[in-house]
Design a protein around this motif. Structure first.
Motif, PDB file in Angstrom:
ATOM      1  N   ASP A  70      21.580  -2.261  -5.187  1.00  0.00           N
ATOM      2  CA  ASP A  70      20.856  -1.444  -4.484  1.00  0.00           C
ATOM      3  C   ASP A  70      18.520  -2.043  -4.568  1.00  0.00           C
ATOM      4  N   VAL A  71      18.210  -2.761  -4.176  1.00  0.00           N
ATOM      5  CA  VAL A  71      17.260  -2.862  -4.628  1.00  0.00           C
ATOM      6  C   VAL A  71      15.669  -2.025  -3.179  1.00  0.00           C
ATOM      7  N   SER A  72      15.205  -0.617  -3.612  1.00  0.00           N
ATOM      8  CA  SER A  72      14.280  -0.475  -2.593  1.00  0.00           C
ATOM      9  C   SER A  72      13.159  -0.370  -3.321  1.00  0.00           C
ATOM     10  N   GLY A  73      11.800  -0.501  -1.998  1.00  0.00           N
ATOM     11  CA  GLY A  73      10.115   0.071  -2.496  1.00  0.00           C
ATOM     12  C   GLY A  73       9.092  -0.010  -1.707  1.00  0.00           C
ATOM     13  N   ASP A  74       9.022   1.029  -1.400  1.00  0.00           N
ATOM     14  CA  ASP A  74       7.440  -0.028   0.079  1.00  0.00           C
ATOM     15  C   ASP A  74       6.557  -0.172  -0.636  1.00  0.00           C
ATOM     16  N   ALA A  75       6.267  -1.497   0.609  1.00  0.00           N
ATOM     17  CA  ALA A  75       4.733  -1.874   0.097  1.00  0.00           C
ATOM     18  C   ALA A  75       3.224  -0.731   0.268  1.00  0.00           C
ATOM     19  N   ASP A  76       2.425  -1.115  -0.539  1.00  0.00           N
ATOM     20  CA  ASP A  76       1.299  -0.207  -0.125  1.00  0.00           C
ATOM     21  C   ASP A  76       0.821  -0.809   1.255  1.00  0.00           C
ATOM     22  N   ARG A  77       0.157  -0.757   2.239  1.00  0.00           N
ATOM     23  CA  ARG A  77      -0.337  -1.776   2.983  1.00  0.00           C
ATOM     24  C   ARG A  77      -1.567  -1.862   3.040  1.00  0.00           C
ATOM     25  N   ASP A  78      -2.473  -1.321   2.356  1.00  0.00           N
ATOM     26  CA  ASP A  78      -3.592  -1.015   2.495  1.00  0.00           C
ATOM     27  C   ASP A  78      -4.233  -1.648   1.233  1.00  0.00           C
ATOM     28  N   ASN A  79      -3.397  -2.433  -0.275  1.00  0.00           N
ATOM     29  CA  ASN A  79      -3.699  -2.871  -1.154  1.00  0.00           C
ATOM     30  C   ASN A  79      -3.116  -4.131  -1.662  1.00  0.00           C
TER      31      ASN A  79
END
Length: 137
Positions: A70-79
């Protein structure tokens, strides 16, 4: 060397291709049946970890072992970056002793750290160049 490219097939929709005949559908999150570029990045990381750990795991668990990463990670949309990605390898180590299972953890981590090109590249960073060939050249 394998050639790789993407072709636009619609609004925010592309098909990734290789000279070996592989294809992957790519698009934005609101398009059904496609991977986003960020999802492909995460899948590439997980697949690289799986492939890097395949031989050490097969030696200890047999060639037909089941695994899921399983792989996950949210994007930092500001950067517009993924500041952190997390992987979890799910395998059955119940047939091993505690010492053998601990050794699997060590060997797998070492294998991934040593030969997972995608993970090593993400950790180190990489130089990217970009140019436009506008057809008038």
């Amino acid at each position: 060397m394998t050639e790789l490219w993407v072709e636009r097939t619609g609004t925010r929709r592309y098909t990734g291709r290789s000279s070996r005949g592989a294809e992957v559908l790519i698009g934005s999150v609101d398009v059904e049946g496609v991977f986003t570029p960020g999802e492909l990045l995460k899948i590439a990381l997980a697949a690289c970890s799986g492939m890097s750990s395949d031989q050490p795991l097969a030696r200890r668990l047999g060639d037909d072992y089941d695994a899921r990463i399983d792989v996950s990670g949210d994007a930092d949309r500001d950067n517009e970056v993924y500041p952190a990605l997390a992987e979890t390898l799910r395998i059955d180590l119940s047939g091993l002793t505690e010492a053998e299972a601990a050794r699997v953890h060590t060997v797998v981590a070492r294998a991934i750290d040593s030969v997972c090109t995608v993970g090593r590249t993400l950790k180190a960073g990489t130089e990217i160049t970009f140019e436009i060939a506008d057809g008038r050249d």
